[in-house]
Design an enzyme around this catalytic site. Structure first.
Site, mmCIF file in Angstrom:
data_model
loop_
_atom_site.group_PDB
_atom_site.id
_atom_site.type_symbol
_atom_site.label_atom_id
_atom_site.label_comp_id
_atom_site.label_asym_id
_atom_site.label_seq_id
_atom_site.Cartn_x
_atom_site.Cartn_y
_atom_site.Cartn_z
ATOM 1 C CG HIS A 58 -0.016 -11.640 16.875
ATOM 2 N ND1 HIS A 58 -0.054 -12.360 18.036
ATOM 3 C CD2 HIS A 58 1.271 -11.661 16.460
ATOM 4 C CE1 HIS A 58 1.148 -12.825 18.307
ATOM 5 N NE2 HIS A 58 1.974 -12.403 17.372
ATOM 6 C CE LYS A 115 -3.845 -2.441 2.008
ATOM 7 N NZ LYS A 115 -4.562 -2.795 3.220
#
Length: 123
Positions: free
Chosen positions: A107, A62
């Site tokens: 995470h 991105k």
């Protein structure tokens, strides 16, 4: 120094686990370099670490203006700090354009997240 781009990506652990279970070897070899595979498979549950690395590659994409292959960008850990590494062609372009990529991974129970900040250094 100036920020050129910021990229983020989030991966649902259950979704990645299903893909990995369907095509274990193919999934790993297509998306991760051997060092990433070794690092993740050494964990009691490799999925959170695999998902974080998958997200890191997507987050960098991105930031980057051109497409690249899954194996052209990978994550290595120095101490506790994750760092992005690049295949020679990509690394040469980063150096030529005085770019540095900063990476943060996390995470939790259901998701893995990566954030990449692409910075242009003086020069």
């Amino acid at each position: 120094m100036s920020i050129v781009a910021i990229g983020t990506d989030i991966v649902e652990l259950a979704r990645l686990r299903k893909v990995w279970q369907r095509h274990p070897r193919r999934f790993l070899e297509r998306h991760f370099v051997p060092g990433e595979i070794q690092y993740c498979l050494a964990k009691p549950d490799p999925v959170p670490s695999l998902a974080a690395r998958f997200a890191a590659k997507e987050a960098f994409q991105k930031c980057w203006p051109d497409s690249f292959g899954w194996l052209e960008v990978w994550v290595e850990v120095e101490g506790r700090r994750p760092l992005l590494h690049f295949a020679p062609k990509l690394r040469a372009r980063m150096e030529a354009e005085h770019l540095k990529a900063h990476l943060s991974l996390t995470h939790e129970k259901h998701y893995a997240l990566a954030m990449v900040v692409l910075e242009r250094q003086g020069g």
